[in-house]
Design a protein around this motif. Structure first.
Motif: not given
Length: 251
Positions: A69-93
């Motif tokens: 299957l060939v699908i459009e690529c969505q650029a960016g980071e996963t939300l999982e990675t963002v949550m791990e990098k910025d745990p202080d804002n977990l509630e916001k995410y």
């Protein structure tokens, strides 16, 4: 079709997923059912047609005699990675994550497989449970209300891409069905709980508040969705899931 500059990003027993330029290419093993490949393609298109803004399916093709299957690529980071990098804002995410799931649940796609049918099939096929356990789970499943909301079926932060502009996009619609939103939420809770019980409780509290759903109602789905997940035969998760199946006293 040939890949031009492939970067392997996911490897499973039945597939490999590559980023190739502005495309995501899922290549399935030769023994993976052809029907499953085309069903995933069809489900992705049905979600598109339901009005959700997701990466579009471009092509169903073959690469080295394997279906892909060939699908459009969505650029960016996963939300999982963002949550791990910025745990202080977990509630916001987490709030943004729940809002996104609720947007999905607002949609309907009548041609999708019914979630209750899929769960019943998965439970019936389980070898890890005896006939009595399967019967009790199936009785509970049948008693649950029938809904027709779009349910992602694997909604977790690793399947949400955060773009440079902060926009959230949901990817990987291989397990999408139509059914009860609380069953979808129960599965998301269990996926969180496998790694981080604090995040799991935050998610459940937030989902129930935002959707005006009783926690006890979502909890009634825990043994059902845990049993269905056993079908994936992941030994690392088996003990964890069996504990939830044994908890049949949620009322």
């Amino acid at each position: 079709m040939k890949l031009t500059n492939p970067e392997l990003i996911v490897k499973r027993s039945y597939k490999e997923v590559y980023k190739d330029g502005d495309k995501i290419v899922k290549i399935f093993e030769k023994d993976h059912p052809k029907s499953a490949v085309f069903n995933e393609a069809l489900n992705t298109v049905r979600v598109e047609e339901a009005g959700l803004d997701i990466p579009k399916l471009d092509e169903v093709t073959q690469i080295d005699e394997k279906w892909a299957l060939v699908i459009e690529c969505q650029a960016g980071e996963t939300l999982e990675t963002v949550m791990e990098k910025d745990p202080d804002n977990l509630e916001k995410y987490m709030a943004e994550f729940v809002d996104l799931q609720l947007q999905i649940h607002e949609k309907t796609a009548p041609m999708l497989t019914k979630l209750k049918d899929k769960l019943a099939k998965q439970i019936n096929q389980l070898k890890e449970l005896d006939a009595t356990q399967r019967y009790e789970l199936l009785v509970r499943l049948e008693s649950m209300p029938k809904h027709t909301k779009v349910c992602h079926g694997d909604f977790n932060p690793s399947n949400v891409i955060v773009g440079e502009d902060g926009k959230l996009t949901v990817v990987d619609w291989a397990h999408v069905t139509q059914g009860n939103a609380s069953a979808d939420a129960a599965l998301t809770y269990l996926q969180f709980a496998l790694k981080n019980r604090v995040a799991a409780e935050m998610y459940l509290t937030m989902f129930c508040k935002k959707s005006d759903t009783a926690k006890q109602y979502v909890q009634q789905w825990f043994p059902i969705v845990a049993a269905a997940q056993l079908e994936k035969n992941n030994e690392l998760e088996k003990d964890f899931l069996m504990k939830w199946i044994d908890v049949m006293d949620y009322q």
